[in-house]
Design an enzyme around this catalytic site. Structure first.
Site, PDB file in Angstrom:
ATOM      1  N   TRP A  38     -13.445  -2.685  -0.084  1.00  0.00           N
ATOM      2  CA  TRP A  38     -12.431  -2.851   0.951  1.00  0.00           C
ATOM      3  C   TRP A  38     -12.588  -4.170   1.690  1.00  0.00           C
ATOM      4  CZ3 TRP A  38     -12.316  -3.700   6.147  1.00  0.00           C
ATOM      5  CH2 TRP A  38     -11.089  -3.482   6.791  1.00  0.00           C
ATOM      6  N   GLU A  56      -9.270  -9.464   0.603  1.00  0.00           N
ATOM      7  CA  GLU A  56      -8.307 -10.033  -0.350  1.00  0.00           C
ATOM      8  C   GLU A  56      -7.022 -10.498   0.344  1.00  0.00           C
ATOM      9  OE1 GLU A  56      -7.091  -5.817   0.077  1.00  0.00           O
ATOM     10  OE2 GLU A  56      -9.023  -6.810  -0.219  1.00  0.00           O
ATOM     11  N   ASP A  57      -6.586  -9.798   1.386  1.00  0.00           N
ATOM     12  CA  ASP A  57      -5.380 -10.218   2.098  1.00  0.00           C
ATOM     13  C   ASP A  57      -5.607 -11.527   2.854  1.00  0.00           C
ATOM     14  OD1 ASP A  57      -3.830  -7.983   1.322  1.00  0.00           O
ATOM     15  OD2 ASP A  57      -4.760  -6.759   2.865  1.00  0.00           O
ATOM     16  N   ASP A  98       0.852  -1.186   0.000  1.00  0.00           N
ATOM     17  CA  ASP A  98       0.000   0.000   0.000  1.00  0.00           C
ATOM     18  C   ASP A  98       0.890   1.238   0.000  1.00  0.00           C
ATOM     19  OD1 ASP A  98      -2.278  -1.548   0.041  1.00  0.00           O
ATOM     20  OD2 ASP A  98      -2.501  -1.466   2.226  1.00  0.00           O
ATOM     21  N   ASP A 109       0.586   3.974   1.617  1.00  0.00           N
ATOM     22  CA  ASP A 109       0.582   4.778   2.851  1.00  0.00           C
ATOM     23  C   ASP A 109       1.324   4.129   4.008  1.00  0.00           C
ATOM     24  OD1 ASP A 109      -1.145   2.705   3.337  1.00  0.00           O
ATOM     25  OD2 ASP A 109      -2.929   3.936   3.600  1.00  0.00           O
ATOM     26  N   HIS A 163      -5.533   8.939   6.781  1.00  0.00           N
ATOM     27  CA  HIS A 163      -6.336   9.457   5.667  1.00  0.00           C
ATOM     28  C   HIS A 163      -7.751   8.920   5.768  1.00  0.00           C
ATOM     29  CE1 HIS A 163      -6.367   5.544   3.520  1.00  0.00           C
ATOM     30  NE2 HIS A 163      -5.200   5.391   4.090  1.00  0.00           N
ATOM     31  N   ARG A 165     -10.952   7.087   4.006  1.00  0.00           N
ATOM     32  CA  ARG A 165     -11.092   6.064   2.971  1.00  0.00           C
ATOM     33  C   ARG A 165     -11.815   6.619   1.749  1.00  0.00           C
ATOM     34  NH1 ARG A 165     -14.248   0.628   4.338  1.00  0.00           N
ATOM     35  NH2 ARG A 165     -12.890   0.709   6.176  1.00  0.00           N
ATOM     36  N   MET A 224       1.668   4.398   9.300  1.00  0.00           N
ATOM     37  CA  MET A 224       0.672   4.619   8.258  1.00  0.00           C
ATOM     38  C   MET A 224       0.336   6.106   8.162  1.00  0.00           C
ATOM     39  SD  MET A 224      -3.243   3.146   7.957  1.00  0.00           S
ATOM     40  CE  MET A 224      -2.746   1.546   7.324  1.00  0.00           C
TER      41      MET A 224
END
Length: 365
Positions: free
Chosen positions: A276, A279-280, A214, A216, A309, A311, A306
């Site tokens: 969101w 998938e991980d 990612d 971030d 932020h 989403r 991180m």
């Protein structure tokens, strides 16, 4: 009549003639046999060169020939410009050490001061066009493609490049950074973008390790090596977001590395996780289904920060994620690299990274 007496020395003369003839025959046979398995032009060139007192130069490029009957194999030069530019200067260099010598350990990572791409470029003069780098003093142990799923995160990307380019260089990686940008404003599909990055990076260079990260997340210690290991590697194991602890055992989010063989073995990421989450965890299931294990640095070495932020509006919770997770064993062979479809809209080469904008389609209705 008296017997004729041989003239003095005649027997010795005949013997010498026979010896000379046998030696000449032996040398002739040896020379023919030797030339049959060698490049005759190179032998002749070497013979004259070794017997000449002053060297000669030529501006012409010698023609490579494949001699008949020899074990010599001619490898045609690759047409890929990245390979030619970065792969030829390491011919006579030693391999890089297993532990890079210029690591500094714990890092101070802050996001309260803005950075510019010009500043990052000036601080990383050895990074080549498209975000490519290879060490100039040794041959990197791995060729690493860094794949970043992306949309509307330009400020975060500046911080990522600002911190990660120096880290990757100190880690002596032969690396390239690929920002895979999802076109349009449809539902975000992080996993599919990672598969796209894998496929597109391989078109440019013979990468053998892939870091999926990612945009971030920045590691807090450069001894957390962003390369591949004997097992798939979870790199960001202790995020500040979770109090620098692993939130649950199966957690595999943030950044991870796979060798090419490992990634092919699990058929890549699933393509059907829209929005969101999930998938991980699916990737964790795929790794275990294929008989592999997750490797991790320790909780101190794997700490990371991180960038806070909000989403993306088009990255809402995926309502199907739990149903899909329950079916990983049924979908691993049909949903992944072998079912990937996408359209490249444009590929842009910048000083610090390569940006590939793609249309990944939309979720099924």
């Amino acid at each position: 009549m008296a017997d004729r007496v041989p003239l003095p020395g005649s027997i010795l003369k005949k013997t010498c003639c026979i010896v000379v003839f046998v030696c000449a025959l032996h040398l002739s046979v040896t020379l023919v046999y030797y030339l049959s398995g060698q490049d005759q032009e190179r032998i002749i060139h070497f013979f004259f060169q070794s017997h000449t007192t002053s060297p000669t130069t030529t501006s012409e490029t010698p023609e490579l020939r494949t001699p008949t009957g020899s074990n010599f194999v001619m490898v045609a030069p690759q047409a890929n410009p990245v390979k030619n530019e970065l792969g030829t200067k390491a011919n006579n260099l030693p391999p890089c050490p297993e532990t890079p010598p210029r690591l500094v350990g714990p890092l101070k990572i802050e996001f309260n001061q803005p950075v510019t791409l010009e500043e990052v470029k000036d601080q990383n003069p050895n990074v080549n066009f498209g975000g490519r780098f290879t060490p100039n003093d040794c041959i990197a142990l791995q060729k690493v493609a860094v794949i970043i799923p992306f949309r509307n995160r330009d400020e975060h990307l500046k911080y990522y490049l600002y911190y990660m380019h120096p880290i990757f260089q100190r880690q002596q990686l032969d690396y390239g950074i690929y920002v895979i940008n999802q076109d349009g404003e449809g539902t975000f599909n992080r996993a599919k973008l990672l598969n796209v990055g894998y496929m597109e990076a391989l078109k440019e260079y013979d990468y053998n390790c892939f870091v999926f990260s990612d945009v971030d997340l920045i590691p807090l210690d450069d001894r957390n090596l962003y390369r591949c290991f004997n097992q798939p590697r979870h790199l960001t194991v202790a995020m500040d977001k979770f109090g620098f602890r692993l939130p649950y055992t199966q957690f595999f989010g943030g950044a991870a590395s796979f060798s090419k063989e490992q990634y092919d073995k699990i058929n890549g990421f699933p393509n059907q996780y829209w929005g969101w989450g999930g998938e991980d965890d699916d990737i964790y299931n795929r790794v275990t289904i294929r008989g592999m294990e997750i490797s991790r640095p320790d909780g101190l070495l794997g700490r990371c920060r991180m960038i806070r932020h909000d989403r993306d509006d088009k990255n809402a919770d995926n309502p199907e994620r739990f149903n899909r997770l329950a079916r990983t064993r049924q979908t691993i062979d049909s949903d992944g690299l072998n079912s990937l479809t996408y359209t490249v809209i444009r590929t842009e080469k910048f000083n610090l990274y390569t940006k590939i904008t793609v249309d990944v389609g939309s979720p099924p209705r």
